[in-house]
Scaffold this active site. Structure first.
Site, PDB file in Angstrom:
ATOM      1  N   HIS A   1      24.947 -35.945   2.595  1.00 17.30           N
ATOM      2  CA  HIS A   1      24.475 -34.562   2.645  1.00 17.30           C
ATOM      3  C   HIS A   1      23.922 -34.266   4.035  1.00 17.30           C
ATOM      4  O   HIS A   1      23.748 -35.177   4.847  1.00 17.30           O
ATOM      5  CB  HIS A   1      23.383 -34.338   1.595  1.00 17.30           C
ATOM      6  CG  HIS A   1      22.133 -35.111   1.909  1.00 17.30           C
ATOM      7  ND1 HIS A   1      21.971 -36.440   1.562  1.00 17.30           N
ATOM      8  CD2 HIS A   1      21.008 -34.760   2.578  1.00 17.30           C
ATOM      9  CE1 HIS A   1      20.795 -36.862   2.002  1.00 17.30           C
ATOM     10  NE2 HIS A   1      20.184 -35.862   2.632  1.00 17.30           N
TER      11      HIS A   1
ATOM     12  N   HIS B   1      22.395 -33.393  10.824  1.00 15.14           N
ATOM     13  CA  HIS B   1      23.143 -34.653  10.854  1.00 15.14           C
ATOM     14  C   HIS B   1      23.460 -35.093   9.427  1.00 15.14           C
ATOM     15  O   HIS B   1      22.840 -34.627   8.476  1.00 15.14           O
ATOM     16  CB  HIS B   1      22.340 -35.748  11.560  1.00 15.14           C
ATOM     17  CG  HIS B   1      21.090 -36.104  10.813  1.00 15.14           C
ATOM     18  ND1 HIS B   1      19.920 -35.373  10.933  1.00 15.14           N
ATOM     19  CD2 HIS B   1      20.839 -37.084   9.916  1.00 15.14           C
ATOM     20  CE1 HIS B   1      19.000 -35.907  10.147  1.00 15.14           C
ATOM     21  NE2 HIS B   1      19.532 -36.925   9.512  1.00 15.14           N
TER      22      HIS B   1
END
Length: 180
Positions: free
Chosen positions: A46, A128
């Site tokens: 995620h 990220h």
């Protein structure tokens, strides 16, 4: 009077199974260079938008309502960089190219959370996808282009409110609410 139980919560962009499989390929290339690292499961990949941490369980419905009202346009992220996120912790990640819509979404979410009384950590947003933890290289160090030889385009339009339960074998995420 006893304290209400708290749960560890965060908001994230979550990915379709096909997108997670594409991200997993980069993770598998990293595994070839650092076999002893800890690799999160494909289903947990995620991109965190806002980390709330320990939150009173009774406030979770309010967060679901906040999410339902959030404009969440579909995004297409293009990952073209890979490398250490936190070298001292051995974290390696994929980083998306500049995406104004992603920063606008995260900023809107943060403003709504703070307006509703949910304090957020005061650090810049650095989008990220974490691929591994405790990365050490027994041989030559990996270069980002070895991990990501060409850019990876990943569609994502789902924003999720996730509960995180920390376990010795790795975190378990449970989706409490979603938009998109």
């Amino acid at each position: 009077m006893g304290r209400r139980p708290a749960v560890r919560l965060f908001f994230a962009l979550t990915f379709s199974p096909a997108a997670r499989a594409a991200l997993r390929q980069a993770q598998q290339r990293l595994r070839a260079f650092a076999p002893g690292a800890r690799y999160p499961g494909e289903e947990t990949l995620h991109l965190t938008l806002a980390f709330l941490g320990e939150t009173p369980q009774g406030r979770a419905p309010q967060l679901g309502e906040l999410l339902a009202a959030l404009p969440a346009p579909p995004l297409a992220l293009r990952f073209s960089q890979a490398g250490p996120l936190s070298p001292e912790e051995g974290l390696w990640a994929l980083f998306p190219e500049e995406c104004p819509a992603l920063f606008a979404l995260q900023g809107e979410l943060a403003a709504r959370l703070e307006g509703a009384g949910f304090p957020l950590p005061r650090r810049p947003f650095r989008p990220h996808v974490t691929l591994a933890r405790r990365v050490t290289f027994p041989g030559p160090a990996l270069r980002g282009q070895d991990l990501l030889p060409r850019p990876l385009s990943v569609p994502c339009g789902r924003v999720s409110l996730l509960r995180s339960q920390l376990r010795p074998q790795g975190p378990l995420y449970t989706e409490l609410a979603a938009r998109g």
